[in-house]
Design a protein around this motif. Structure first.
Motif: not given
Length: 836
Positions: A160-162, A137-138, A289, A209-210, A181
């Motif tokens: 973790s793609t943030c 998680s970011s 995700a 992340y979101s 992302d």
């Protein structure tokens, strides 16, 4: 000097009582995996219960790391003589929120990352640790990356793609084997716009992340003309009332496409409520995700999530991994806690009552389904990237006293290993080139996954396309549209729109106070078109073109002029011919009775010349009818001006002759000598010559020419073909000279109005001039105010009316005497009592 000495001492955070999976080695790699996640179970609107569940998918990721380490240790060509170890801890998917204060902040880390940073410090206690693999998680990744950055210890994330983690100033030692992302967002925007969806909803959570993903998507989607109908944020611990409120929004919204940036654990409660209410018909667009989540793909959610589309990472089948996973066994020994937790979760048992004799080979679950692993493959690549960097860093390929073995006593504290890891570049067994760009990120490759129901009513993740963020723009998105199954099993692309696209011939007018995707359709104005669906503007037709009745194409403008075939044109031609025929009949009558006193009176030659000029006046009106051409434009005003001046010159001479005959004191013979036939001809020539000169100079110097006037298109949709006069004063000078002669005639005739009743020609001339003046005075305002061909009709009417006035007033009374009262057509009848 006054600083407390305890501040300069390093202390170990946490203790060895934290569960961990550890294996000794010459070099130990750290690892963080979210083996537990929090499920919130709302009981009513105000109270919630937090339940920590074991995450089997993350357990597989962890075991993939163990598998990769053991595979490298058995590989003699990679890190020869060096045994890799690992120290893996559970970072949890849920980050408890604590009150933020100066006591809970360290180096920019707030309370949300406190637990994770303590665990990372514990992990670092087992040295030497050249790198850490994690996290999923970011938000916790940011905390750990912030902690490890000052020590130049690499943190290689697998999930973790943030986009926030791209900042190398804040996270100098962060790398990842999963694309940012930034590329996923670009791909999602391309996907939804390619499918014609410009009215979508978004759902996210409160983590980085979101937040970053939704913000980037909304911005880029807006630049492509899209609108976000609503955005729902799932709180960390949502109440039942909040879940129901979000469900109400989804159920009532006109947006039938929803883009979701969230982890699967955060979506469970919302999807449970949607499934309970049977809210179907929503086309879900999933981020990586949760797009391959086996929990959400369970039969319980089949009716609401079938047809889901989303991006995920390319999957592979790692040789030997499945057998390795199936060999996992529980054990009461210390350090095996994670295995025991997995076993209890997987088989639904408890070690206090069950010895753990079950066999994983007899089960069919997502844990052992490794036909196409994705996140596990990212973990696998991260381990191998670290191993290859270690191979270079430890000089494993250099010939030295160790005989080709690696140097085991290198220090990892000065940042040199981080440099080697950033420079790693190799091809793995799947022929994929593994490397990091300047931001520490891999090539942005994605598979597009579609959730399709199979014959067993189970969800299968079917690849329907790819997205390559490094390819040229037009080649990035590759999708097999016909292979996609949409929501509710439909085969047609769902429609999601606030307003239906306007058909051709209309334009979209945004409603005030609403998004640009909500609009009304307004027809294009006359002379404008829109030839495609969804036009925001109407295009004005080029000059001399006009819109068709459907406003979808420009056609050559219809030309308008006073035609011989128009009703008005036919009437005017008929009047013209009538006037010409009457004049010709009168001419014949006068010629037949040319020797009678009434014809011979005051020079019959002038009478015939006057009749000829009247014929020309009638005929010149024909030049005004029909499509204007090069010669008619030059002829019409000149013919009109010269004909009328000739007519008025004859009347002027006749008026003077009448006055001389009855008003002068000079004897008759002497008067006729002063104003005889020759003088009369000279006067006619002299009064006509100025008009001839004016018309000749006008036609030669600035001649009128045919002109297609588009000024009336907006009113009539037609192009008026008319004669354009480049020198407007010419027409008014021509008309003014005619008016001057008419005024002189009227003035002289007025002086002779009381001549003998037996010969009252001056009175008729006066009356004809009054008609002439009345016609032409009313002509000017009517001519100026009349549009298009009606101005030509007004001028023709004025020509005909004045010509008929002259003809009827001057010649009809004489014809009346000639034909009906011949007894009065004698010399005595002409001079009466004034005879001398």
């Amino acid at each position: 000097g006054s600083v407390d000495s305890s501040l300069s001492q390093c202390v170990k955070l946490g203790g060895s009582d934290l569960p961990a999976l550890h294996s000794d080695g010459d070099v130990v790699i750290g690892g963080f995996f979210p083996l537990h996640y929090v499920v919130t179970e709302p009981q009513h609107s105000y109270n919630i219960f937090l339940i920590y569940s074991f995450y089997q998918r993350a357990f597989r990721w962890m075991m993939t790391m163990v598998f990769a380490v053991e595979e490298i240790n058995h590989n003699s060509s990679l890190l020869p003589g060096v045994k890799l170890g690992y120290h893996i801890m559970d970072c949890c998917d849920h980050i408890p929120t604590v009150e933020r204060s100066e006591d809970t902040e360290y180096n920019g880390i707030n309370g949300e990352g406190l637990k994770t940073t303590k665990e990372s410090s514990t992990c670092l206690y087992y040295s030497p640790v050249p790198a850490v693999i994690g996290l999923a998680s970011s938000s916790p990744t940011r905390a750990v990356a912030h902690t490890l950055g000052p020590f130049n210890i690499p943190l290689v994330s697998y999930f973790s793609t943030c986009t926030c983690l791209t900042d190398k100033h804040l996270y100098p030692s962060f790398l990842r084997t999963v694309p940012s992302d930034l590329f996923q967002v670009r791909g999602l925007v391309k996907l939804v716009t390619f499918l014609g969806w410009f009215w979508v909803g978004t759902i996210g959570t409160t983590d980085d992340y979101s937040l970053y993903g939704i913000q980037a998507f909304s911005n880029q989607f807006g630049r492509q003309g899209g609108c976000v109908a609503f955005h729902l944020t799932i709180p960390t611990s949502p109440t039942m009332a909040e879940i129901q409120e979000m469900t109400d929004t989804l159920e009532s919204s006109t947006a039938r496409v929803v883009v979701v940036f969230a982890t699967e654990g955060k979506l469970l409660n919302l999807f449970l409520e949607l499934a309970q209410r049977n809210v179907t018909g929503i086309q879900w667009i999933a981020s990586e995700a949760w797009v391959t989540s086996s929990r959400l793909a369970s039969p319980q959610f089949l009716h609401i999530l079938q047809g889901t589309l989303g991006f995920t990472f390319p999957g592979v089948s790692i040789p030997g991994l499945k057998e390795f996973l199936l060999n996992v066994r529980p054990s009461p020994k210390p350090g095996m806690e994670f295995f025991n937790m997995f076993w209890e979760e997987h088989f639904g048992c408890n070690f206090r009552y069950n010895p753990g004799s079950e066999d994983l080979r007899n089960t069919d679950s997502s844990y052992s389904d490794v036909s196409q692993v994705r996140i596990s493959y990212n973990v696998y690549k991260a381990v191998y990237a670290i191993a290859h960097a270690l191979h270079t860093f430890l000089n494993c390929d250099s010939a030295g006293p160790s005989g080709g073995l690696c140097e085991k006593h290198s220090s990892f504290s000065n940042g040199q290993f981080l440099h080697h890891l950033k420079m790693v570049n190799f091809h793995n067994q799947f022929d994929e080139k593994v490397y990091f760009d300047t931001n520490g990120e891999p090539v942005p490759l994605y598979d597009i996954i579609n959730w399709q129901k199979d014959s067993k009513d189970e969800i299968r993740f079917i690849k329907v396309g790819t997205y390559d963020g490094s390819a040229p723009q037009r080649e990035q998105l590759q999708i097999i549209k016909n292979s996609i199954v949409w929501t509710k099993g439909q085969l047609q692309v769902p429609v999601s729109q606030c307003s239906a696209p306007c058909p051709p011939g209309n334009r979209q007018a945004t409603r005030q106070g609403e998004p640009k995707c909500c609009f009304d359709c307004l027809p294009c104005a006359d002379g404008e078109i829109s030839n495609k669906t969804g036009s925001t503007e109407c295009t004005k037709c080029p000059e001399y073109f006009w819109s068709d009745k459907d406003k979808v194409k420009c056609v050559a403008g219809e030309e308008e002029f006073l035609s011989f075939y128009d009703t008005m044109g036919i009437i005017l031609v008929a009047l013209t011919l009538l006037g010409f025929i009457l004049t010709s009949i009168i001419t014949i009558i006068f010629h037949s009775f040319r020797n009678t006193p009434i014809v011979k009176a005051n020079n019959s030659e002038i009478s015939f010349l006057l009749l000829l000029s009247l014929k020309l006046c009638f005929l010149c009106s024909l030049v005004f009818i029909g499509q204007p051409s090069w010669w008619t434009c030059r002829l019409r005003q000149a013919a009109f001006g010269i004909s009328f001046v000739l007519c008025l010159s004859c009347l002027l001479v006749k008026t003077i002759v009448v006055l001389l005959a009855f008003r002068t004191s000079i004897s008759g013979s002497r008067g006729w000598k002063l104003f005889g036939t020759s003088q009369q001809r000279i006067l006619i020539i002299c009064t006509t010559a100025p008009q001839i000169c004016l018309c000749s100079g006008w036609v030669l110097g600035a001649p009128p020419f045919p002109f297609r006037n588009p000024n009336y298109q907006a009113l009539t949709g037609k192009i008026v073909v008319e004669c354009k006069e480049p020198w407007p004063p010419g027409f008014y000078l021509l008309l003014g000279y005619i008016g001057l002669l008419a005024f002189v005639c009227l003035l002289l005739a007025f002086f002779g109005r009381k001549l003998p009743d037996t010969f009252n020609e001056a009175k008729f001339i006066s009356f004809s001039m009054l008609i002439f003046w009345a016609v032409w005075i009313s002509f000017i305002p009517a001519y100026v105010s009349s549009p298009a061909k009606f101005s030509v009709a007004v001028e023709i009417f004025a020509i005909l009316a004045s010509s008929f006035g002259l003809l009827l007033c001057i010649f009809v009374p004489k014809c009346y005497i000639i034909l009906l009262h011949p007894e009065r057509n004698i010399k005595k009848g002409m001079i009466g009592k004034y005879q001398r």
